[in-house]
Design a protein around this motif. Structure first.
Motif, mmCIF file in Angstrom:
data_model
loop_
_atom_site.group_PDB
_atom_site.id
_atom_site.type_symbol
_atom_site.label_atom_id
_atom_site.label_comp_id
_atom_site.label_asym_id
_atom_site.label_seq_id
_atom_site.Cartn_x
_atom_site.Cartn_y
_atom_site.Cartn_z
ATOM 1 N N LEU A 180 0.794 -1.230 0.000
ATOM 2 C CA LEU A 180 0.000 0.000 0.000
ATOM 3 C C LEU A 180 0.829 1.283 0.000
ATOM 4 C CD1 LEU A 180 -2.626 -1.287 2.563
ATOM 5 C CD2 LEU A 180 -3.121 -0.746 0.196
ATOM 6 N N ILE A 210 0.964 -1.995 -5.443
ATOM 7 C CA ILE A 210 -0.326 -1.531 -5.977
ATOM 8 C C ILE A 210 -0.187 -0.147 -6.626
ATOM 9 C CG2 ILE A 210 -2.708 -0.931 -5.350
ATOM 10 C CD1 ILE A 210 -2.563 -3.272 -3.325
ATOM 11 N N LYS A 214 -6.867 -3.210 -4.307
ATOM 12 C CA LYS A 214 -6.488 -2.180 -3.338
ATOM 13 C C LYS A 214 -7.376 -2.285 -2.079
ATOM 14 C CE LYS A 214 -5.525 2.660 -2.801
ATOM 15 N NZ LYS A 214 -5.982 3.986 -3.138
ATOM 16 N N GLU A 236 -6.196 -3.029 1.689
ATOM 17 C CA GLU A 236 -6.519 -2.066 2.767
ATOM 18 C C GLU A 236 -7.297 -2.744 3.903
ATOM 19 O OE1 GLU A 236 -6.678 2.181 0.344
ATOM 20 O OE2 GLU A 236 -8.522 1.026 0.630
#
Ligand code: DAH
Length: 341
Positions: free
Chosen positions: A31, A37, A63, A67
């Motif tokens: 992240l 990503i 994503k 997350e």
């Protein structure tokens, strides 16, 4: 690209985060700004519109999955409820209490005196601080040429020599007797003013209590008994009391009253000038002229009166050696009385 996303998705789903360093590493790898990503989003920008339509959804999903994984792990590791040390607040610590004021020593002594007289049926009365000459002197039987009327003792109101700052609370006797028929059993408490130089022993303003009892057949015996009761209530039952003949224009006969010196217990010290006694109040039988001035018939009624200074009593009770301390607002001095009030 779509295959790459698929593989990555499986990898992410398979990762088990066991501690904070692992979580940080996960964050960085997938992240972070330079993570996988973010790199995929960069590549995504260069795709055709048709490809974007397919890849976009999968990439956004990827994503979101990454997350959620990070969020979920954070929760499981209890990291979310632990803020960084700098902002950590221990809510179990006791708080700083509010600063609570305390009663002024003069107020404490005043309350003790009032409570003592209340127990034997005396009412608390009040009177103004600025009075006419009549209330301070005339009605109290001060002869015209009495030295206490002179400018050096009394503060007169400018441009009106008939108005003055009361020099004693005995003024309240007159206003009370004028408006109340006997029997009267009252004490007045308040500030008085005298044109004296300020020193450790005297001040230009201080506080007094003035009391009186007017009824049929009131005698000096009643006065003595009330003052014995009061002074022993205030200073303790072992305190000795003595009456000395004295003079006040408004009483006849008059007396000054002494108690055992509170500092040396009667043995003799500098405060009592080695005598073992200190004077605490003035008293006497109300002069018939004073009763007449208040429209009370001295043939029918008699009364006693007494007056004392609150500062003097407080100085004896708390062994204070400078009267100026009462009005200078030193917190160190005042806070010593916090437990008393
Ligand atoms: N007014 C007197 C003073 O200020 C004190 C006093 C003496 C009051 C005798 C009285 C009294 O009521 O009877 O020194």
């Amino acid at each position: 690209m779509i295959n790459k996303i698929k593989t990555l998705r499986e990898t992410i789903e398979g990762i088990i985060i066991t501690d904070q360093p692992a979580l940080e590493a996960f964050h960085q790898q997938f992240l972070g700004k330079k993570g996988i990503i973010a790199a995929l989003f960069n590549t995504f920008k260069g795709l055709s519109i048709a490809e974007k339509k397919v890849v976009g959804i999968a990439l956004n999903d990827l994503k979101t999955i990454a997350e959620n994984k990070a969020k979920q792990s954070k929760k499981e590791l209890n990291l979310e409820v632990l803020p960084t040390v700098a902002h950590q607040t221990d809510v179990t610590l006791p708080s700083f209490g509010p600063e609570i004021g305390s009663l002024h020593p003069l107020r404490i002594v005043q309350n003790k005196i009032i409570a003592s007289f209340r127990k034997i049926g005396f009412n608390l009365i009040e009177g103004p601080e600025i009075v006419e000459d009549w209330y301070n002197f005339g009605a109290l039987n001060f002869p015209e040429n009495h030295p206490a009327r002179e400018m050096q003792d009394t503060f007169f109101v400018q441009r009106n020599p008939d108005r003055l700052l009361r020099s004693h609370t005995t003024t309240v006797q007159i206003s009370t007797c004028e408006s109340t028929p006997p029997p009267i059993r009252s004490i007045a408490v308040g500030r008085v003013f005298r044109n004296e130089s300020i020193s450790a022993r005297s001040h230009c303003f201080f506080h007094q209590v003035d009391g009186m009892y007017i009824n049929q057949d009131v005698s000096f015996r009643d006065l003595k008994q009330v003052l014995y009761y009061f002074l022993q209530d205030l200073f303790g039952s072992t305190t000795a009391i003595r009456f000395r003949a004295s003079y006040f224009p408004f009483t006849e006969p008059s007396a000054e009253v002494d108690v055992t010196c509170q500092l040396c217990a009667g043995k003799g010290c500098t405060i009592c000038k080695q005598s073992g006694w200190v004077e605490v109040l003035g008293a006497g039988m109300i002069h018939p002229n004073v009763l007449t001035n208040c429209h009370i018939d001295p043939e029918l009624y008699s009364g006693f009166a007494f007056g004392l200074g609150i500062e003097r009593i407080a100085m004896l009770l708390y062994q204070i050696n400078d009267i100026r301390l009462f009005s200078e607002n030193h917190m160190i001095f005042l806070s010593q009385f916090a437990a008393e009030g």
